[in-house]
Design an enzyme around this catalytic site. Structure first.
Site, PDB file in Angstrom:
ATOM      1  CB  CYS A   1      -0.899   0.002   1.240  1.00 54.82           C
ATOM      2  SG  CYS A   1      -2.056   1.392   1.262  1.00 54.82           S
TER       3      CYS A   1
ATOM      4  CG  ASP B   1      -0.752   4.012   5.312  1.00 55.13           C
ATOM      5  OD1 ASP B   1       0.147   4.566   5.985  1.00 55.13           O
ATOM      6  OD2 ASP B   1      -1.942   3.964   5.675  1.00 55.13           O
TER       7      ASP B   1
ATOM      8  NE  ARG C   1      -0.716   4.803   8.762  1.00 62.93           N
ATOM      9  CZ  ARG C   1      -1.991   4.608   9.087  1.00 62.93           C
ATOM     10  NH1 ARG C   1      -2.385   4.752  10.335  1.00 62.93           N
ATOM     11  NH2 ARG C   1      -2.875   4.260   8.167  1.00 62.93           N
TER      12      ARG C   1
ATOM     13  CG  HIS D   1      -1.626  -1.211   5.853  1.00 67.11           C
ATOM     14  ND1 HIS D   1      -2.104  -0.188   6.640  1.00 67.11           N
ATOM     15  CD2 HIS D   1      -1.836  -0.813   4.574  1.00 67.11           C
ATOM     16  CE1 HIS D   1      -2.555   0.780   5.857  1.00 67.11           C
ATOM     17  NE2 HIS D   1      -2.409   0.438   4.605  1.00 67.11           N
TER      18      HIS D   1
ATOM     19  CB  CYS E   1      -5.708  -0.687   4.487  1.00 66.13           C
ATOM     20  SG  CYS E   1      -5.366  -0.050   2.827  1.00 66.13           S
TER      21      CYS E   1
HETATM   22 CO    CO Z   1      -3.445   1.151   3.007  1.00 71.40          CO
END
Ligand code: CO
Length: 211
Positions: free
Chosen positions: A43, A45, A47, A99, A102
């Site tokens: 992803c 993302d 993080r 994750h 998400c």
């Molecule tokens: Co995500």
């Protein structure tokens, strides 16, 4: 006013100095080419930084990231990355890593409109539709979200295996394993969903190409 991004250049200089301190030939060696063993599909993302959470170094992992780690078989970007990774770089493992928490998956679970991204989230909604009986039974929304993240990874693993690119590698009897993992942003641990594939025969018949 100092531009906030200047810190990035400063960090970069420190990083270069640190690498050269450990190995004066570091960049010289890296510049010769890459032979990564893994393709990571994760992803976007911020993080979930692929290299950092797996302790891999530059040169060790070929990476593709998009919202909710999707394998959309009309996505030229994904297909190009996949093709280059398996046909040219000859990676041995493809990892789809989702994750928990998400944002893309959770948004796809709801009914709110977000704009253009809704067209991307549609692919995730399609995954929900396939598994709605199991997911609808989970009353706790957080738990349902966590399970949906896992199921979404599972479907993306299947979609990878269904591609002509992956099947052609298997048809040549070359080793290639496709894995589904989930990263937990709450504790940093990666969980193996144990849904690995390594041959055409493991796919539903309708997706199998004749060799
Ligand atoms: Co995500």
């Amino acid at each position: 006013m100092e531009k906030s991004y200047n810190i990035l250049f400063e960090n970069n200089k420190k990083w270069v100095a640190n690498k050269l301190k450990n190995n004066p030939q570091y960049f010289n060696q890296l510049s010769k080419g890459q032979t990564p063993e893994y393709l990571w599909i994760g992803c976007s993302d911020s993080r979930v930084p692929a290299n950092e959470i797996t302790g891999t170094q530059p040169g060790e992992m070929f990476v593709h990231r998009n919202i909710a780690n999707m394998v959309v078989h009309t996505d030229m970007n994904l297909l190009s990355v996949l093709s280059y990774a398996v046909e040219v770089l000859k990676v041995k493992h493809i990892i789809v890593c989702g994750h928990y928490g998400c944002g893309g998956v959770l948004a796809a679970m709801g009914n709110k409109q977000y704009g253009l991204i809704d067209n991307w989230l549609r692919h995730i909604k399609d995954v929900y539709k396939i598994h709605h009986v199991e997911l609808d039974k989970i009353k706790d929304e957080t738990e349902r979200g966590r399970r949906f993240v896992e199921i979404n990874v599972m479907e993306q693993v299947y979609d990878l295996c269904k591609t002509s690119i992956v099947q052609n590698v298997w048809a040549k009897k070359e080793k290639l394993h496709v894995h589904g993992w989930v990263y937990d942003i709450h504790d940093g641990i990666i969980k193996d969903l144990k849904i690995s594939f390594s041959s055409n025969e493991e796919l539903p018949t309708v997706y199998q190409f004749d060799n």
